[in-house]
Design an enzyme around this catalytic site. Structure first.
Site, PDB file in Angstrom:
ATOM      1  N   GLU A 152       0.828  -1.214   0.000  1.00 53.02           N
ATOM      2  CA  GLU A 152       0.000   0.000   0.000  1.00 53.02           C
ATOM      3  C   GLU A 152       0.861   1.261   0.000  1.00 53.02           C
ATOM      4  OE1 GLU A 152      -2.289   0.560   3.616  1.00 53.02           O
ATOM      5  OE2 GLU A 152      -3.843   1.622   2.497  1.00 53.02           O
ATOM      6  N   GLU A 246     -12.075   1.727   5.005  1.00 51.75           N
ATOM      7  CA  GLU A 246     -11.118   1.893   6.109  1.00 51.75           C
ATOM      8  C   GLU A 246     -11.166   3.370   6.493  1.00 51.75           C
ATOM      9  OE1 GLU A 246      -6.543   0.622   6.864  1.00 51.75           O
ATOM     10  OE2 GLU A 246      -6.866   2.233   5.436  1.00 51.75           O
TER      11      GLU A 246
HETATM   12  C1  LER Z   1      -3.537   1.035   6.378  1.00 54.62           C
HETATM   13  O1  LER Z   1      -4.290   0.429   5.381  1.00 54.62           O
HETATM   14  C2  LER Z   1      -3.383   2.475   6.114  1.00 54.62           C
HETATM   15  O2  LER Z   1      -4.038   3.014   5.267  1.00 54.62           O
HETATM   16  C3  LER Z   1      -2.388   3.240   6.869  1.00 54.62           C
HETATM   17  O3  LER Z   1      -2.810   4.566   7.012  1.00 54.62           O
HETATM   18  C4  LER Z   1      -1.993   2.634   8.180  1.00 54.62           C
HETATM   19  O4  LER Z   1      -1.403   3.578   8.985  1.00 54.62           O
HETATM   20 MN    MN Z   2      -5.340   1.890   3.912  1.00 51.03          MN
END
Ligand code: LER
Ligand code: MN
Length: 275
Positions: A152, A246
């Protein structure tokens, strides 16, 4: 559009997780609201009963598209780029220990903050070499089990390693593994990408998972991102995976989860009508 939401198996420090605590009660609520899956954040697979976890998720008619691993960084300090080789080995072992549950559920393993940050005294190029080496080991261990990993890009205020799509794609070419892709997160993209939709298009079929939060990390619809345009660009790449919420549990967890799914289903209708 398949929708999931992040759920932690244990209490977690990370704030943008709407649900923590009683796992089965949370899964039941998430299913009732109409979600298709739960993205499960697991600090250490040894702390969870994988059979029970898989049973609960499927008993409520859901699937598990992804496993989040960042708590091992947040709460134990494990990272692929720590100057201490013992910590780096432990981080690789931890990721590999997620493979059995991922293989069983079809979940992608997320590499978020566990990649680490460039610590004082460490050269950026050295940290990148450690990162490539660690990810190659993880991909090699996951591949025979048909498991995929997703790195990510995370905004500059949280890490100094891989902040945007361009750096993420460059990393993928260094790793050279077909089971390694990217997880794009609209919250981070809003900070780092000149144009979010262009970032999505540049990733094309390397998008293995997708996080949604609005500009302020509230639920989609709680800020000023143009989700119709963003999701249109995402699906135009041929993406078939989950759109996973999220975001901050604001004004409270239940309200954020309900508002998110209501809003995203409306957008789905608009996208279908405009086709
Ligand atoms: C986790 O998926 C994320 O987006 C981060 O900001 C974790 O700190
Ligand atoms: Mn994230």
């Amino acid at each position: 559009m398949k929708l999931s939401i992040v759920l932690s198996t244990h209490a977690a420090q990370f704030q943008a997780v709407a649900f923590k605590g009683d796992f089965e009660a949370n899964v039941a609520k998430i299913a009732t609201w109409g979600y298709d899956g739960v993205e499960v954040a697991i600090r250490d697979p040894r702390l969870v009963d994988a059979d029970e976890l898989a049973r609960v998720v499927s008993a409520h008619g859901l699937v598990m598209p992804a496993i989040g691993t960042g708590q091992a960084w947040g709460e134990e300090g494990l990272s692929f780029t720590d100057p201490d080789p013992v910590v780096r080995v432990a981080a690789v072992e931890r990721i590999i220990s997620h493979v059995p549950l991922a293989a069983r559920t079809g979940a992608v393993i997320i590499i978020g903050l566990l990649r680490g940050i460039v610590k004082p005294g460490v050269d950026h190029a050295q940290a990148m070499d450690w990162l490539v080496d660690a990810l190659q080991q993880c991909c090699a261990a996951a591949r025979p089990h048909g498991v995929r990993l997703a790195l990510e890009p995370i905004n500059r205020y949280e890490t100094t390693l891989i902040n945007n799509v361009e750096q993420g794609m460059e990393l993928l070419s260094r790793i050279g593994a077909d089971n390694m892709g990217l997880l794009l997160d609209t919250f981070h993209m809003n900070i780092e990408e000149p144009v979010i939709e262009d970032g999505i298009r540049a990733c094309g079929d390397r998008i293995f998972h997708f996080h949604v939060a609005d500009s302020n990390r509230w639920y989609p619809g709680g800020g000023h991102l143009d989700f119709e345009s963003i999701l249109d660009a995402l699906f135009a790449t041929g993406y078939q995976g989950f759109v996973s919420g999220e975001f901050m549990p604001l004004p409270d967890a239940d309200t954020s989860a309900e508002r998110s799914i209501t809003y995203l289903r409306q957008i789905q209708e608009q996208l279908t009508m405009s086709q």
